[in-house]
Design a protein around this motif. Structure first.
Motif, PDB file in Angstrom:
ATOM      1  N   ASP A   1       0.818  -1.215   0.000  1.00 48.13           N
ATOM      2  CA  ASP A   1       0.000   0.000   0.000  1.00 48.13           C
ATOM      3  C   ASP A   1       0.853   1.266   0.000  1.00 48.13           C
ATOM      4  O   ASP A   1       0.336   2.369  -0.111  1.00 48.13           O
ATOM      5  CB  ASP A   1      -0.944   0.013   1.214  1.00 48.13           C
ATOM      6  CG  ASP A   1      -0.238   0.404   2.516  1.00 48.13           C
ATOM      7  OD1 ASP A   1       0.976   0.131   2.649  1.00 48.13           O
ATOM      8  OD2 ASP A   1      -0.910   0.977   3.399  1.00 48.13           O
TER       9      ASP A   1
ATOM     10  N   PHE B   1      -3.350   8.052 -11.296  1.00 44.89           N
ATOM     11  CA  PHE B   1      -3.719   8.125  -9.887  1.00 44.89           C
ATOM     12  C   PHE B   1      -5.068   8.826  -9.714  1.00 44.89           C
ATOM     13  O   PHE B   1      -5.475   9.633 -10.549  1.00 44.89           O
ATOM     14  CB  PHE B   1      -2.636   8.862  -9.109  1.00 44.89           C
ATOM     15  CG  PHE B   1      -1.308   8.149  -9.098  1.00 44.89           C
ATOM     16  CD1 PHE B   1      -0.963   7.329  -8.041  1.00 44.89           C
ATOM     17  CD2 PHE B   1      -0.429   8.277 -10.164  1.00 44.89           C
ATOM     18  CE1 PHE B   1       0.252   6.659  -8.026  1.00 44.89           C
ATOM     19  CE2 PHE B   1       0.790   7.614 -10.165  1.00 44.89           C
ATOM     20  CZ  PHE B   1       1.133   6.802  -9.095  1.00 44.89           C
TER      21      PHE B   1
ATOM     22  N   TRP C   1      -5.616   5.326  -5.309  1.00 47.57           N
ATOM     23  CA  TRP C   1      -4.170   5.510  -5.473  1.00 47.57           C
ATOM     24  C   TRP C   1      -3.841   6.997  -5.386  1.00 47.57           C
ATOM     25  O   TRP C   1      -4.440   7.825  -6.071  1.00 47.57           O
ATOM     26  CB  TRP C   1      -3.708   4.969  -6.818  1.00 47.57           C
ATOM     27  CG  TRP C   1      -3.352   3.518  -6.798  1.00 47.57           C
ATOM     28  CD1 TRP C   1      -4.067   2.471  -7.298  1.00 47.57           C
ATOM     29  CD2 TRP C   1      -2.159   2.950  -6.231  1.00 47.57           C
ATOM     30  NE1 TRP C   1      -3.397   1.284  -7.082  1.00 47.57           N
ATOM     31  CE2 TRP C   1      -2.231   1.538  -6.428  1.00 47.57           C
ATOM     32  CE3 TRP C   1      -1.049   3.476  -5.568  1.00 47.57           C
ATOM     33  CZ2 TRP C   1      -1.222   0.679  -5.993  1.00 47.57           C
ATOM     34  CZ3 TRP C   1      -0.054   2.617  -5.134  1.00 47.57           C
ATOM     35  CH2 TRP C   1      -0.145   1.236  -5.357  1.00 47.57           C
TER      36      TRP C   1
ATOM     37  N   ARG D   1      -3.822   3.806  -1.085  1.00 49.03           N
ATOM     38  CA  ARG D   1      -2.521   3.341  -1.555  1.00 49.03           C
ATOM     39  C   ARG D   1      -1.707   4.514  -2.073  1.00 49.03           C
ATOM     40  O   ARG D   1      -2.256   5.484  -2.595  1.00 49.03           O
ATOM     41  CB  ARG D   1      -2.717   2.264  -2.627  1.00 49.03           C
ATOM     42  CG  ARG D   1      -3.346   1.005  -2.072  1.00 49.03           C
ATOM     43  CD  ARG D   1      -3.651  -0.026  -3.136  1.00 49.03           C
ATOM     44  NE  ARG D   1      -4.855   0.313  -3.889  1.00 49.03           N
ATOM     45  CZ  ARG D   1      -5.377  -0.457  -4.839  1.00 49.03           C
ATOM     46  NH1 ARG D   1      -4.771  -1.595  -5.157  1.00 49.03           N
ATOM     47  NH2 ARG D   1      -6.468  -0.099  -5.473  1.00 49.03           N
TER      48      ARG D   1
ATOM     49  N   ASP E   1      -2.344  -2.683  -9.564  1.00 48.86           N
ATOM     50  CA  ASP E   1      -1.150  -2.336  -8.791  1.00 48.86           C
ATOM     51  C   ASP E   1      -0.222  -1.514  -9.673  1.00 48.86           C
ATOM     52  O   ASP E   1      -0.391  -1.436 -10.898  1.00 48.86           O
ATOM     53  CB  ASP E   1      -0.446  -3.613  -8.315  1.00 48.86           C
ATOM     54  CG  ASP E   1       0.491  -3.357  -7.152  1.00 48.86           C
ATOM     55  OD1 ASP E   1       0.628  -2.183  -6.753  1.00 48.86           O
ATOM     56  OD2 ASP E   1       1.093  -4.316  -6.655  1.00 48.86           O
TER      57      ASP E   1
END
Length: 293
Positions: free
Chosen positions: A11, A30, A209, A230, A290
């Motif tokens: 994270d 993001f 994110w 994250r 991810d």
């Protein structure tokens, strides 16, 4: 790209390098960006810290290089960040009068839509030693969305709830950095967790994110981890990267994590934990998309 550190649950990632160069090396977008760029205020002045006179100089990275170069610096890093922001994403940028007008102009030139200029009024500012002008007690935080037409996420209801049932205004009365946030060491421009937590809760959902291109001691990342988001932080200075790593590993301790969350919740008129159902015990593991490195 040099990945300096990644937490066990993935994270929290730190990359070493210049943010413009690092961001050009991967494709990923993001949900939110927080940036605390150089303020250009290292001008050999004097301030007060812990009751002692100290130099305001932070390092060569914080010195002004003149009007044109300062503007070009802001244009280049904001442009690099823009390409890494989702179409419905937002960016927050902090500053003082030394840099914030340049930042606002570059946001306009890069076709962002400025949503707010939040004034952070500090409850514990350092005194003015010269006694020749007003005490500096505020910083500004511009909030802008990437697209003029694509709407952004704003947790209006939560902000209203933690403001006692009234619409939250763009004047935030919050403390400057406190002793409990410096247990791993000090950063000269470290932001406070209550401030970053409010920003993150206002403009992201859980598991979002978040990017910080000038990570410093990674207050953005610590707040993100505490709030189940994250984080990718980019930083050039090895000592600050080491400090960031220590801070992230510190909150693996459940007691410390719980203590930090309770201190963040203190600055809400309604317990944030009741609203967000925060996990006070341990960082979550994440699945799904991810980072590509």
């Amino acid at each position: 790209m040099s990945v300096f550190y990644r937490s066990n649950n993935r994270d929290f990632t730190l990359a070493k390098g210049n943010c413009v160069e690092v961001l050009s090396q991967f494709e990923f977008q993001f949900d939110m960006i927080f940036a605390d760029p150089p303020y250009f205020l290292s001008n050999n002045g004097i301030s007060v810290q812990n009751g002692k006179q100290v130099s305001v100089n932070k390092g060569n990275w914080d010195r002004s290089n003149g009007f044109e170069q300062d503007n070009n610096f802001n244009y280049e890093w904001i442009k690099a960040c823009r390409s890494k922001l989702k179409d419905n994403g937002t960016i927050w940028i902090s500053g003082t009068y030394h840099n914030i007008f340049s930042v606002a102009q570059m946001l306009k030139e890069l076709n962002f839509r400025i949503l707010n200029c939040v004034t952070w009024a500090k409850t514990n500012p350092p005194p003015n030693l010269s006694c020749k002008f007003f005490t500096h007690s505020t910083e500004f935080i511009l909030w802008a969305r990437k697209s003029q037409k694509v709407s952004h996420y704003f947790n209006y209801d939560l902000m209203k709830e933690i403001n006692g049932g009234s619409q939250m205004r763009d004047l935030w009365v919050l403390p400057a950095i406190a002793k409990w946030e410096k247990t791993c060491g000090k950063h000269p421009t470290q932001k406070t967790l209550p401030l970053l937590s409010r920003i993150i809760m206002a403009s992201t959902k859980e598991h979002a994110w978040i990017l910080d291109p000038f990570a410093g001691s990674s207050t953005t990342g610590i707040a993100a981890s505490l709030l189940n988001r994250r984080f990718l932080g980019i930083e050039q200075e090895i000592n600050f990267l080491k400090l960031s790593k220590q801070r992230r590993e510190e909150i693996e301790n459940n007691k410390i994590r719980n203590d930090y969350l309770n201190k963040i919740c203190k600055y809400s008129d309604k317990p944030i934990s009741n609203i967000l159902e925060l996990n006070f015990n341990s960082p979550k593991s994440y699945y799904g998309k991810d980072l590509p490195f």
